[in-house]
Enzyme design. Structure first.
Site, short mmCIF file in Angstrom:
data_model
loop_
_atom_site.label_atom_id
_atom_site.label_comp_id
_atom_site.label_asym_id
_atom_site.label_seq_id
_atom_site.Cartn_x
_atom_site.Cartn_y
_atom_site.Cartn_z
N GLY A 268 95.96 17.69 15.87
CA GLY A 268 94.77 18.29 15.55
C GLY A 268 94.65 19.70 14.90
O GLY A 268 95.43 20.41 15.15
N CYS B 140 88.09 16.07 22.05
CA CYS B 140 89.21 16.79 22.99
C CYS B 140 88.52 17.49 24.25
O CYS B 140 87.65 17.99 24.18
CB CYS B 140 89.73 17.76 22.05
SG CYS B 140 91.05 18.50 23.09
N ASN C 4 89.99 8.45 22.97
CA ASN C 4 90.84 9.81 23.26
C ASN C 4 91.05 9.80 24.85
O ASN C 4 91.05 8.73 25.54
CB ASN C 4 89.87 10.83 22.90
CG ASN C 4 90.76 12.08 22.55
OD1 ASN C 4 91.94 12.60 23.36
ND2 ASN C 4 90.37 12.81 21.65
N SER D 274 97.02 11.14 17.26
CA SER D 274 97.13 12.70 16.97
C SER D 274 97.82 13.13 18.25
O SER D 274 97.24 12.89 19.47
CB SER D 274 95.70 13.16 16.64
OG SER D 274 95.95 14.55 16.48
N ASN E 152 97.09 16.05 30.03
CA ASN E 152 97.72 17.14 29.45
C ASN E 152 96.48 17.99 29.18
O ASN E 152 95.39 17.52 29.15
CB ASN E 152 98.35 16.72 28.19
CG ASN E 152 97.19 16.58 26.89
OD1 ASN E 152 96.74 17.44 26.49
ND2 ASN E 152 96.77 15.36 26.70
N ALA E 153 96.77 19.39 28.73
CA ALA E 153 95.73 20.26 28.44
C ALA E 153 96.18 21.20 27.47
O ALA E 153 96.30 22.51 27.65
CB ALA E 153 95.46 21.33 29.98
N VAL E 154 96.82 20.79 26.36
CA VAL E 154 97.30 21.45 25.37
C VAL E 154 96.30 22.32 24.69
O VAL E 154 96.81 23.59 24.48
CB VAL E 154 98.07 20.56 24.05
CG1 VAL E 154 98.45 21.42 22.86
CG2 VAL E 154 99.07 19.91 24.90
N GLY E 155 95.12 21.99 24.34
CA GLY E 155 94.05 22.80 23.77
C GLY E 155 94.00 23.19 22.36
O GLY E 155 93.97 24.17 21.93
N LEU E 156 94.68 22.09 21.62
CA LEU E 156 94.52 22.00 20.00
C LEU E 156 95.50 23.26 19.73
O LEU E 156 94.85 24.05 18.62
CB LEU E 156 93.09 22.31 19.66
CG LEU E 156 92.20 20.90 19.83
CD1 LEU E 156 90.93 21.30 19.45
CD2 LEU E 156 93.01 19.67 19.22
#
Lengths: 302, 256
Positions: free
Chosen positions: A46, A130, A192, A21, A69-73
């Protein structure tokens, strides 16, 4: 050609190679590069109950043999997925798994209830790991009580296969795995990303807008292999292994450690066709080692 | 536009000063994919100090010789290693990526480039000229040595130059160049962020449409990881690699 089929408690995969994911979009992004139906399955980005904008830029930085990474869903929410994305991908002859995240237990339940009726989605992957969201996410995955609460509520609401994606940011991952097994998880996937951080020493500022982020890539592989091996010995449900798989050799390593299937993540960014090469490698490996059925490799470390 | 993972042979690596190199690449299988000005490639760099691919603008497609040109500035470990390639070496590219500049069918177009940011403006100028546009180039750099491919640009448009030290063209930043006071139907710009913001501001004040090419840090280059986002008016956070790298500045939430 040997037998590559594996089963994750009712979720039949034509081969053990899935994508992780957040690294494979909704599959479509890779459709130019290879026939997606060759995959054992893919796990979509996600998905949350409502639209999320994610974290501010910058969201990534390269690190030695990996990235943070820090995409944050970031996603458009489950209804958008069902109405706008699913119709475009449902024809793909592979297992489509939806990764589900939420800030509250009720969020997880609401998303899973909506996914019950989505015909060609036969499993959810419950993301309690996450590291890049303030509420929920990893908070549920770092205590047995938190993990049990989410998974038992989802179990009551969702009728198909439940995979629980575990956080490595815990003292003993096997305790969390046993806790979710006890309340009805069909499988666990691990790991994860690892919580990490990097600072630009010239500007003295963190590289990520959120300061900390999730570490992925080849650098985490030995830790992930160890956790998969420990977890496979601790639970009776299937374990899906991931963490820094870059090639076929790495995939075999996870199978030998006890993974019933594997997920490829960050490697998709470097070679969009890597999953196909991994499937071919597994097949060649089986020929080379006179193994007829890939299931004989699972937990096959001597 | 279909994307490919494809091997290219290095036909030439033309070094320009200490910092820059023009790599001319030919597809091993002889088949050059279709690409548009402003799109980019992701180059695999076979080096232990890098992990991810590096996004590099498409500089030019030489149809006659079946070559793809990329202009590279030594800006870090990856690009430094890339500049060491020799004639005959193989490079693996993912291409073509992103959405390029809009192609006007006629009109007066100003293409503004700064430093290595001039790269995508070469193919753009050629295509615009073919479409009947009147192309002007405003190219800026620190010094004469940083003005790249000037002779090539001159084939497709009228050149206006600025250098910060005055060693060639007007002295000062591109934003101080007198040509920016003329009328244009569209300004298309690529260069350092402060330069693009300053050009966008002038364009807005003068009611000229303006497109810029962003280079946010990215991983996948194909819209899968959602790392390289830019906040837009029309759609919130979107991927620079997929929805860009070229944006109309009206859609960007740039201050002032």
């Amino acid at each position: 050609m040997g037998k590559l089929k594996v089963s994750i408690r009712g979720l039949e995969l034509k081969n053990p190679v899935m994508t992780a994911s957040g690294t494979f979009g909704y599959g479509e992004e890779f459709a130019d590069f290879f026939d997606l139906s060759r995959l054992g399955g893919f796990v979509v980005k996600g998905t949350t109950l409502n639209h999320r904008e994610g974290n501010p830029y910058p969201r990534m930085v390269e690190t030695p043999s990996g990235m943070l990474n820090a995409v944050g869903l970031q996603n458009h929410g489950v209804d958008y997925f069902i109405n706008n994305i699913y119709p475009r991908i449902k024809h793909i002859d592979t297992q489509i798994v939806v990764n589900v995240s939420g800030s509250t237990v009720a969020d997880y339940v609401a998303v899973c209830e909506k996914l019950n009726d989505v015909e060609n989605v036969n499993a959810v992957e419950i993301n309690i790991s996450c590291p890049n969201v303030k509420q929920g996410g990893m908070a549920f995955g770092t205590t047995c009580t938190g993990a049990e609460t989410v998974v038992s509520a989802v179990r009551a609401a969702y009728h198909k296969t439940i995979i629980v994606k575990l956080s490595p940011n815990v003292t003993d991952i096997t305790e969390i795995a046993k806790a979710v097994e006890a309340v009805g998880a069909d499988a666990v996937s691990l790991t994860n990303t690892f919580l990490g951080m990097a600072i630009n020493v010239e500007t003295r500022k963190p590289y990520l807008s959120t300061i900390t982020g999730g570490l992925s890539g080849a650098c985490i592989r030995p830790i992930a292999v160890r956790m998969v091996w420990q977890t496979a010995h601790a639970v009776n449900i299937p374990v899906i292994g991931l963490g820094g798989i870059m090639n076929g050799r790495d995939a075999i390593e996870f199978l030998l450690a006890g993974a019933s299937a594997i997920q490829v993540g960050t490697a998709n960014f470097i070679d969009p066709t890597v999953t196909i090469k991994i499937i071919e490698y597994i097949n060649d490996y089986m020929l080379r080692h006179n193994i007829d059925d890939v299931n004989d490799l699972i937990g096959g470390m001597l | 536009m279909k994307k490919y993972v494809k091997n290219f042979k290095v036909v030439d690596n033309i070094r320009m000063g200490d910092l820059y190199g023009l790599l001319k690449l030919a597809p091993i299988d002889g088949i050059m994919p279709d690409m548009l000005p402003g799109q980019f490639v992701q180059v695999y760099i076979n080096c232990r100090d890098t992990y991810l691919r590096r996004p590099i603008s498409i500089n030019f497609v030489d149809k006659l010789r079946n070559e793809l040109w990329i202009l590279v500035r030594d800006a870090g470990k990856g690009t430094h290693h890339l500049l060491q390639v020799q004639r005959g070496d193989i490079l693996n590219l993912v291409l073509p990526l992103g959405k390029g500049f809009s192609i006007k069918q006629g009109g007066k177009i100003l293409l503004v480039g700064g430093g290595v940011g001039v790269a995508p403006l070469l193919l753009l100028g050629k295509i615009l000229k073919e479409q009947g546009c009147l192309v002007s180039y405003l190219i800026g750099a620190k010094s004469k040595e940083d003005l790249l491919l000037i002779d090539e640009f001159a084939k497709y448009g009228v050149l206006y130059l600025s250098t910060e030290d005055g060693s060639m063209g007007e002295k000062g930043f591109v934003t101080q160049n007198k040509i920016l006071q003329s009328d244009f139907d569209l300004i298309q710009c690529c260069g350092p962020l402060p330069m693009m913001k300053a050009v966008a501001k002038i364009a807005r004040e003068r009611h000229i449409d303006c497109e810029v090419s962003l280079e946010n840090m990215m991983a996948c280059g194909i819209g899968a990881c959602l790392c390289c986002v830019e906040d837009t008016v029309s759609a919130g956070n979107v991927c620079v690699c997929k929805n860009g790298p070229v944006f109309n500045t009206n859609d960007l939430k740039w201050e002032n």
